[in-house]
Write a protein that holds these residues in place. Sequence first.
Motif, PDB file in Angstrom:
ATOM      1  N   TYR A 211       0.872  -1.169   0.000  1.00 11.46           N
ATOM      2  CA  TYR A 211       0.000   0.000   0.000  1.00 11.46           C
ATOM      3  C   TYR A 211       0.911   1.222   0.000  1.00 11.46           C
ATOM      4  N   ILE A 212       0.784   2.048  -1.051  1.00  8.15           N
ATOM      5  CA  ILE A 212       1.762   3.112  -1.296  1.00  8.15           C
ATOM      6  C   ILE A 212       1.040   4.445  -1.445  1.00  8.15           C
ATOM      7  N   GLN A 213       1.533   5.453  -0.731  1.00 11.08           N
ATOM      8  CA  GLN A 213       0.989   6.797  -0.878  1.00 11.08           C
ATOM      9  C   GLN A 213       1.451   7.403  -2.193  1.00 11.08           C
ATOM     10  N   VAL A 214       0.501   7.889  -2.995  1.00 10.81           N
ATOM     11  CA  VAL A 214       0.778   8.641  -4.219  1.00 10.81           C
ATOM     12  C   VAL A 214      -0.119   9.872  -4.200  1.00 10.81           C
ATOM     13  N   ASP A 215       0.504  11.034  -3.952  1.00 11.14           N
ATOM     14  CA  ASP A 215      -0.266  12.264  -3.778  1.00 11.14           C
ATOM     15  C   ASP A 215      -1.392  12.036  -2.767  1.00 11.14           C
ATOM     16  N   ARG A 216      -2.623  12.398  -3.130  1.00 10.47           N
ATOM     17  CA  ARG A 216      -3.766  12.226  -2.215  1.00 10.47           C
ATOM     18  C   ARG A 216      -4.494  10.922  -2.511  1.00 10.47           C
ATOM     19  N   SER A 217      -3.741   9.861  -2.537  1.00  9.44           N
ATOM     20  CA  SER A 217      -4.362   8.566  -2.824  1.00  9.44           C
ATOM     21  C   SER A 217      -3.477   7.456  -2.278  1.00  9.44           C
ATOM     22  N   VAL A 218      -4.049   6.238  -2.240  1.00 16.16           N
ATOM     23  CA  VAL A 218      -3.307   5.031  -1.888  1.00 16.16           C
ATOM     24  C   VAL A 218      -3.356   4.091  -3.080  1.00 16.16           C
ATOM     25  N   VAL A 219      -2.184   3.694  -3.557  1.00 16.56           N
ATOM     26  CA  VAL A 219      -2.101   2.725  -4.648  1.00 16.56           C
ATOM     27  C   VAL A 219      -1.859   1.349  -4.048  1.00 16.56           C
ATOM     28  N   VAL A 220      -2.656   0.362  -4.501  1.00 20.11           N
ATOM     29  CA  VAL A 220      -2.525  -1.016  -4.037  1.00 20.11           C
ATOM     30  C   VAL A 220      -1.786  -1.815  -5.103  1.00 20.11           C
ATOM     31  N   VAL A 221      -0.702  -2.485  -4.707  1.00 17.34           N
ATOM     32  CA  VAL A 221       0.086  -3.286  -5.637  1.00 17.34           C
ATOM     33  C   VAL A 221       0.052  -4.742  -5.188  1.00 17.34           C
ATOM     34  N   ASP A 222      -0.385  -5.634  -6.083  1.00 16.60           N
ATOM     35  CA  ASP A 222      -0.367  -7.075  -5.817  1.00 16.60           C
ATOM     36  C   ASP A 222       0.998  -7.619  -6.211  1.00 16.60           C
ATOM     37  N   LEU A 223       1.671  -8.247  -5.257  1.00 22.56           N
ATOM     38  CA  LEU A 223       3.009  -8.778  -5.506  1.00 22.56           C
ATOM     39  C   LEU A 223       2.931 -10.120  -6.215  1.00 22.56           C
ATOM     40  N   PRO A 224       3.950 -10.471  -6.999  1.00 20.82           N
ATOM     41  CA  PRO A 224       3.921 -11.738  -7.744  1.00 20.82           C
ATOM     42  C   PRO A 224       3.930 -12.937  -6.809  1.00 20.82           C
ATOM     43  N   SER A 225       3.223 -13.967  -7.228  1.00 25.96           N
ATOM     44  CA  SER A 225       3.116 -15.177  -6.395  1.00 25.96           C
ATOM     45  C   SER A 225       4.113 -16.247  -6.792  1.00 25.96           C
ATOM     46  N   GLY A 226       4.679 -16.159  -7.986  1.00 29.32           N
ATOM     47  CA  GLY A 226       5.606 -17.184  -8.429  1.00 29.32           C
ATOM     48  C   GLY A 226       6.743 -16.603  -9.233  1.00 29.32           C
ATOM     49  N   ALA A 227       7.763 -17.433  -9.476  1.00 29.16           N
ATOM     50  CA  ALA A 227       8.923 -16.994 -10.250  1.00 29.16           C
ATOM     51  C   ALA A 227       8.509 -16.638 -11.659  1.00 29.16           C
ATOM     52  N   GLY A 228       9.060 -15.560 -12.174  1.00 30.50           N
ATOM     53  CA  GLY A 228       8.760 -15.129 -13.536  1.00 30.50           C
ATOM     54  C   GLY A 228       7.596 -14.186 -13.623  1.00 30.50           C
ATOM     55  N   ASP A 229       6.777 -14.127 -12.571  1.00 34.29           N
ATOM     56  CA  ASP A 229       5.655 -13.190 -12.572  1.00 34.29           C
ATOM     57  C   ASP A 229       6.151 -11.802 -12.166  1.00 34.29           C
ATOM     58  N   GLY A 230       5.317 -10.816 -12.403  1.00 32.28           N
ATOM     59  CA  GLY A 230       5.634  -9.451 -12.009  1.00 32.28           C
ATOM     60  C   GLY A 230       4.526  -8.848 -11.177  1.00 32.28           C
ATOM     61  N   PRO A 231       4.783  -7.710 -10.520  1.00 33.94           N
ATOM     62  CA  PRO A 231       3.748  -7.058  -9.715  1.00 33.94           C
ATOM     63  C   PRO A 231       2.714  -6.373 -10.608  1.00 33.94           C
ATOM     64  N   LYS A 232       1.521  -6.162 -10.054  1.00 32.31           N
ATOM     65  CA  LYS A 232       0.454  -5.496 -10.793  1.00 32.31           C
ATOM     66  C   LYS A 232      -0.243  -4.492  -9.886  1.00 32.31           C
ATOM     67  N   VAL A 233      -0.662  -3.373 -10.490  1.00 25.19           N
ATOM     68  CA  VAL A 233      -1.445  -2.395  -9.739  1.00 25.19           C
ATOM     69  C   VAL A 233      -2.844  -2.941  -9.548  1.00 25.19           C
ATOM     70  N   GLY A 234      -3.237  -3.134  -8.284  1.00 23.27           N
ATOM     71  CA  GLY A 234      -4.540  -3.706  -7.999  1.00 23.27           C
ATOM     72  C   GLY A 234      -5.633  -2.692  -7.818  1.00 23.27           C
ATOM     73  N   GLY A 235      -5.285  -1.417  -7.702  1.00 21.57           N
ATOM     74  CA  GLY A 235      -6.303  -0.390  -7.528  1.00 21.57           C
ATOM     75  C   GLY A 235      -5.693   0.882  -6.983  1.00 21.57           C
ATOM     76  N   ARG A 236      -6.505   1.938  -7.013  1.00 24.08           N
ATOM     77  CA  ARG A 236      -6.064   3.236  -6.484  1.00 24.08           C
ATOM     78  C   ARG A 236      -7.249   3.903  -5.831  1.00 24.08           C
ATOM     79  N   VAL A 237      -7.109   4.297  -4.577  1.00 24.95           N
ATOM     80  CA  VAL A 237      -8.194   4.896  -3.803  1.00 24.95           C
ATOM     81  C   VAL A 237      -7.876   6.375  -3.588  1.00 24.95           C
ATOM     82  N   ALA A 238      -8.745   7.239  -4.099  1.00 29.29           N
ATOM     83  CA  ALA A 238      -8.565   8.687  -3.942  1.00 29.29           C
ATOM     84  C   ALA A 238      -9.023   9.116  -2.548  1.00 29.29           C
ATOM     85  N   LEU A 239      -8.317  10.088  -1.974  1.00 28.99           N
ATOM     86  CA  LEU A 239      -8.619  10.603  -0.649  1.00 28.99           C
ATOM     87  C   LEU A 239      -8.674  12.122  -0.687  1.00 28.99           C
ATOM     88  N   ASP A 240      -9.217  12.706   0.388  1.00 27.32           N
ATOM     89  CA  ASP A 240      -9.337  14.165   0.444  1.00 27.32           C
ATOM     90  C   ASP A 240      -8.032  14.839   0.859  1.00 27.32           C
TER      91      ASP A 240
END
Length: 758
Positions: free
Chosen positions: A95-124
């Motif tokens: 869970y990563i702060q990006v400006d006024r939001s939280v970006v959710v990143v799903d980490l790879p589960s196996g070798a050879g896979d890569g991470p993916k952005v799972g969503g972004r939640v805007a905040l005030d």
Amino acid sequence: AKLDLFEGPLFRYNFAPGCSFRSVIDGAVAYGVSRGFLYARDLRRATTSAYQAEKGHLTYHPLKWTAPEVWKRLHIAGGDEETGGCMIKAGDRLYIQVDRSVVVVDLPSGAGDGPKVGGRVALDAAPASMIAADGKLFVALADGRLVCFGERPARVMEHRRASGQLVPRDDSAGQLAARILEQLGVTEGYALQLGIGDGRLLQELLCRSQLRVIAVDGDRRKVNALRQRLSDAGLYGVRAEVFFGDPLDFRFPPYLASFIAVRPQLVRSLALRDSLKRIYQTLRPYGGLLWLHGPRADLERIRSAAASAELASAQVAWKEDILLVKRDGPLPGSADWTHEGCDAARSYYSRDQLVRAPLAVLWYGDGPDHGFFKYKDYGRGVKPQVAGGRWFAFDDRRQVLSAVDAYTGRLLWSFHTDTAHVRFASQPRGIYVAHGQRCDRLDPATGAVQRTYRCRLAEPPGRAWGVADIRVTDGHVFIAFGCDLPQGHSHETITSGLWDCRALVAIDKQSGEQLWARYPKHRYNIHAIAAGAGMVFVTDSISPATADALSRRGQLPKTTPSVTYALDAAMGEKRWEYVAEYAVQNLARSWLSVRANDDWIAYSRDKNIVLVGKWSEATALDAASGRKLWKNNAGLQPIILREETFINQAGWRYSITTGERLAESSLFSRTGGCNYAVGCTHLVFIRKRNATYLDVNTQREYSLRNLRSGCSNSLVAADGLLNMPCFSYGCVCNYPLQTSLAMWYMPEAGKWAAGGSR
């Protein structure tokens, strides 16, 4: 061997984007964000190697550190978005702060896979911190709100903060608070309440003053209720704290409280238990007050116990039905540091007997209302001073003199000047701030101007006067002035004449009248001005800049005279003079050479001897007559002038009266740092890359790792503390712990410091 310690600003060290103090570490993997990309680095395969770098006409081979990527970096933010201010890992997600939001990143589960952005939640507002627990994500926002996210969609519950502003009341608690504040005589600082009762007294103290109140009680229900009440009022964690525990056995730091109130129901226990001495230790020197109200018989027992406990500097008095125990004056055995060189005699030696090894941190930190933080000055600025329980430190860039409570770090006041050319001397009854062609005497408690001394100087044709230095004695103020003092905030000003004085003025402290002004044939170096025994001692000699100019024209003689004068403090008349011929060498190319090797003077009040020198030479003169007593090669200034001996910057000890070297080995060696050693009764403070203190009796060194003092040694032993205002920010010596702090003698700290000393 190369020192692989941490990153410095001259040459890049970290070649692994995403690895920083903000990284999330999980096992051997570091997750971090840089320039909008998320990285994962394998710390097990990190390497260090040398690389080639050019700087000017020189080639260097600094070290670089890097670690390979675990997977290909992931783009998560635009180039203009602020990222990575806070980040956490929970399970297989980031869970990563990006400006006024939280970006959710799903980490790879196996070798050879890569991470993916799972969503972004805007905040005030921007996220300030996050935690994941109980299947939820809790996000604290920068505006003070708390937001909670769950696994499934649900109706959003909004909890509005309760409003419960405190207002003073004219009831028994309000009248008692007013009575306490009248007897206390101050409305700021820290107050302790031992036992909270119904909490009303604490609330009234908060309403009627600016005190920061800390309370302790053994009833958890009362503690929680009062915490909630103060939180609703917006005061908890700001000006008030409430702790659960035994009020008479709770361990507070020493010297914290300007005021301590003990609940009447606890007075009997205080009379019967061995708590009085420990509670008294918590009182701040210079007037901390213990306020006791309860049964007369119990108060009489406490009064007797206070007398038998031998509480240092305690004054015990009745005020109607109240027993007052006051911690009066300074700590016995402590001393002040009133000038750049400790005193008007330039001893660079504090007579404080309480600062001794081992030392422990009393407080630390810097902020809008506490501590002190200034940009490095390369020795151009003014060393901090301590007197009357207060720090005084000048920021030459902001042109502000600040006063800080030595025992708690509270910012007390600030005094703004109209120039960076400021010198000051700090005494318990007045702070003498010289700037322009005047000297303001400030109230040490408030910073208010008590008096202004005006100086009359002959106008230099087409040039302007500026303050170069100051000395203050019991009866006089001596101000040294330079002409067209160089501007700027770095070492070039020193080699350009910052320390060269073209006039010396004497002022009567009592009447405010200027007594005399003296103009040298060449100049007075500021390190060659000392006062004592009703005299002021100065050395008149050619400046390094003048010597450099003569050298460039091929006109520099082999030797030049340095003429030392003893001047009557009140009249300015010469009592004696001493002429020394010194071989001429070029100092103007290095500010460190100017400081160490130019003319200097120090006065021993214990032996009534004046020490003068240049280069490695030192000469002792009888202060009354000017008669030469001895001469040797014990120079290397500034010298640490103790009662019987002095220590030079090479760590050698000498007798003041005979000049004889007193040991076969030096006390210390200085490596890795551009400042100088200073001392107190038990310790010497040096720079060995890190700030370091040395026990002069055992010769054991204690390294304050990752801390450094200023280029003008900013470690000050005074008022029973080692005082360390932060003078290190922005220096090329990039030490990672940049903070103000104070340390005190704590025997138990010897066990903790075993790994940091030798």
